[in-house]
Design a protein around this motif. Structure first.
Motif, PDB file in Angstrom:
ATOM      1  N   ILE A   7      39.722  37.817  57.689  1.00 18.88           N
ATOM      2  CA  ILE A   7      39.075  37.163  56.559  1.00 18.88           C
ATOM      3  C   ILE A   7      38.078  38.103  55.886  1.00 18.88           C
ATOM      4  O   ILE A   7      38.059  38.230  54.653  1.00 18.88           O
ATOM      5  N   GLU A   8      37.269  38.767  56.668  1.00 22.94           N
ATOM      6  CA  GLU A   8      36.184  39.578  56.127  1.00 22.94           C
ATOM      7  C   GLU A   8      36.690  40.802  55.361  1.00 22.94           C
ATOM      8  O   GLU A   8      35.960  41.372  54.548  1.00 22.94           O
ATOM      9  N   GLN A   9      37.940  41.194  55.613  1.00 19.23           N
ATOM     10  CA  GLN A   9      38.521  42.346  54.910  1.00 19.23           C
ATOM     11  C   GLN A   9      39.772  41.964  54.119  1.00 19.23           C
ATOM     12  O   GLN A   9      40.560  42.823  53.740  1.00 19.23           O
ATOM     13  N   MET A  10      39.919  40.700  53.813  1.00 16.57           N
ATOM     14  CA  MET A  10      41.090  40.235  53.074  1.00 16.57           C
ATOM     15  C   MET A  10      41.079  40.745  51.633  1.00 16.57           C
ATOM     16  O   MET A  10      40.016  40.860  51.018  1.00 16.57           O
ATOM     17  N   GLU A  11      42.256  41.056  51.110  1.00 16.71           N
ATOM     18  CA  GLU A  11      42.365  41.455  49.706  1.00 16.71           C
ATOM     19  C   GLU A  11      41.889  40.302  48.829  1.00 16.71           C
ATOM     20  O   GLU A  11      42.175  39.137  49.103  1.00 16.71           O
ATOM     21  N   ARG A  12      41.176  40.651  47.762  1.00 14.50           N
ATOM     22  CA  ARG A  12      40.549  39.607  46.959  1.00 14.50           C
ATOM     23  C   ARG A  12      41.572  38.678  46.304  1.00 14.50           C
ATOM     24  O   ARG A  12      41.323  37.483  46.160  1.00 14.50           O
ATOM     25  N   GLU A  13      42.726  39.184  45.914  1.00 14.64           N
ATOM     26  CA  GLU A  13      43.738  38.315  45.309  1.00 14.64           C
ATOM     27  C   GLU A  13      44.204  37.257  46.308  1.00 14.64           C
ATOM     28  O   GLU A  13      44.351  36.076  45.959  1.00 14.64           O
ATOM     29  N   LYS A  14      44.426  37.657  47.548  1.00 12.01           N
ATOM     30  CA  LYS A  14      44.845  36.708  48.568  1.00 12.01           C
ATOM     31  C   LYS A  14      43.719  35.728  48.878  1.00 12.01           C
ATOM     32  O   LYS A  14      43.958  34.542  49.087  1.00 12.01           O
ATOM     33  N   LEU A  15      42.494  36.239  48.899  1.00 15.18           N
ATOM     34  CA  LEU A  15      41.339  35.391  49.176  1.00 15.18           C
ATOM     35  C   LEU A  15      41.185  34.318  48.107  1.00 15.18           C
ATOM     36  O   LEU A  15      40.972  33.139  48.406  1.00 15.18           O
ATOM     37  N   GLN A  16      41.328  34.718  46.839  1.00 16.75           N
ATOM     38  CA  GLN A  16      41.171  33.756  45.750  1.00 16.75           C
ATOM     39  C   GLN A  16      42.301  32.741  45.731  1.00 16.75           C
ATOM     40  O   GLN A  16      42.095  31.569  45.386  1.00 16.75           O
ATOM     41  N   ALA A  17      43.507  33.164  46.109  1.00 14.57           N
ATOM     42  CA  ALA A  17      44.620  32.210  46.199  1.00 14.57           C
ATOM     43  C   ALA A  17      44.339  31.175  47.285  1.00 14.57           C
ATOM     44  O   ALA A  17      44.607  29.975  47.102  1.00 14.57           O
ATOM     45  N   MET A  18      43.781  31.617  48.388  1.00 15.52           N
ATOM     46  CA  MET A  18      43.414  30.692  49.459  1.00 15.52           C
ATOM     47  C   MET A  18      42.308  29.755  49.000  1.00 15.52           C
ATOM     48  O   MET A  18      42.340  28.553  49.281  1.00 15.52           O
ATOM     49  N   GLN A  19      41.331  30.301  48.276  1.00 14.61           N
ATOM     50  CA  GLN A  19      40.243  29.463  47.769  1.00 14.61           C
ATOM     51  C   GLN A  19      40.757  28.376  46.838  1.00 14.61           C
ATOM     52  O   GLN A  19      40.325  27.220  46.919  1.00 14.61           O
ATOM     53  N   LEU A  20      41.684  28.717  45.946  1.00 15.09           N
ATOM     54  CA  LEU A  20      42.211  27.736  45.001  1.00 15.09           C
ATOM     55  C   LEU A  20      42.941  26.618  45.732  1.00 15.09           C
ATOM     56  O   LEU A  20      42.762  25.431  45.412  1.00 15.09           O
ATOM     57  N   GLU A  21      43.732  26.971  46.716  1.00 13.10           N
ATOM     58  CA  GLU A  21      44.463  25.955  47.485  1.00 13.10           C
ATOM     59  C   GLU A  21      43.478  25.017  48.187  1.00 13.10           C
ATOM     60  O   GLU A  21      43.639  23.793  48.162  1.00 13.10           O
TER      61      GLU A  21
END
Length: 325
Positions: A7-21
């Motif tokens: 989580i702490e080093q996740m790519e920002r695009e993947k992180l934001q996709a997770m946040q939206l879900e």
């Protein structure tokens, strides 16, 4: 050091996709299950289904500290009381707030706190003194997180005579408490003819309910000769895990898998888009079960930095106008 590198080093695009879900689920949960949010959203003429992107969250109304203080906690609650695992009353200068937690809420808070402790260097060899009221859910989370990391934990209560005994008989390397209680400990030791700097403390973690920055941090550092970390722990959030420091000392990282943050112009609903401009930190929980917070205005003046941190974390960094260390 990382507690959860995926989580702490996740790519920002993947992180934001997770946040939206997560955000869509959180908004639907809040609207369908909470009496307060049903009325709050209806009054603003909005519905959770209007949010299709992270930016769409701007369509939803803000939540203020005043809203929380004048709303019964049971109106915010999304679940039957039988599903509640912990009750906690947070005492602050502006009043008392009651927080209710499910097992999942506690697990999330402990996970965030574990990341926080690990980022300050706490590990299985650490001996952590908890200087505070253990009836406070925020301190309970610290205890569970420290034990999860493998550290030894020493609850110190609020009785200063007990503090002095512990300081003499236990070799604490980490002290966790509010800035005010840490200063009280320093004073009580001095009154007993002792200096806190002569004890083996290497880090002091201050849970500060008032602000992200701690104006007492420099003084505490000078007296203890230890590294001083300030953790933002407002009663409204019911946790001390929103932000955490790192070795880069370039702001504090937001726990973005559990919170979505916005930067809003003060006394306005206008988003701040200039990366160098300060604004008010607004946060939304992404997986709170019992008492979600949707667009809560913290009143804290910050700026955002999404560039990679020297510590290796990709999580958003929240910066304040100045630092006391």
């Amino acid at each position: 050091m990382f507690a959860h590198p995926q989580i702490e080093q996740m790519e920002r695009e993947k992180l934001q996709a997770m946040q939206l879900e997560k955000l869509k689920k959180q908004l639907r949960w809040a609207q369908e299950k909470s009496r307060f949010y049903q009325e709050h959203f209806a009054k603003a003429g909005v519905d959770w289904q209007a949010v299709e992107t992270l930016d769409d969250l701007r369509k939803m109304p803000f939540l203020t500290e005043a809203d929380l203080y004048r709303t019964d906690s049971l109106d915010l609650l999304t679940l039957p009381l039988a599903s509640v695992l912990r009750y906690a009353c947070m005492e602050e200068q502006s009043g008392d707030l009651t927080h209710l937690y499910t097992n999942g809420d506690i697990a999330h808070n402990v996970e965030m706190m574990a990341r926080t402790l690990v980022s300050t260097g706490v590990n299985q060899t650490s001996v952590v003194g908890l200087l505070g009221d253990m009836a406070d859910s925020r301190f309970q989370d610290v205890q569970y997180a420290a034990e999860f990391v493998g550290a030894a934990v020493v609850p110190m209560s609020l009785e200063y005579r007990h503090w002095l005994q512990i300081m003499e008989h236990v070799s604490l390397d980490t002290l966790v408490g509010t800035p005010q209680l840490v200063l009280q400990l320093i004073i009580q030791l001095q009154a007993a003819g002792k200096e806190i700097a002569n004890y083996p403390l290497t880090r002091v973690i201050c849970l500060n309910p008032a602000a992200i920055q701690n104006p007492m941090a420099r003084h505490i550092h000078d007296r203890t000769k230890a590294e001083v970390y300030t953790i933002y722990a407002p009663a409204a959030l019911g946790t001390a895990g929103l932000l955490y420091p790192c070795d880069g000392h370039e702001g504090q990282h937001l726990q973005e898998d559990h919170y979505y943050a916005e930067l809003i112009a003060f006394n306005s609903d206008t988003p701040v888009t200039d990366p160098h401009q300060m604004g008010e930190l607004v946060v939304t929980t992404l997986d709170a079960e019992a008492m979600p917070l949707i667009r809560y205005r913290t009143g804290q003046a910050v700026s955002f930095d999404t560039t990679p941190c020297s510590c290796g974390r990709t999580l958003l960094r929240v910066k304040t106008p100045f630092s006391f260390l």
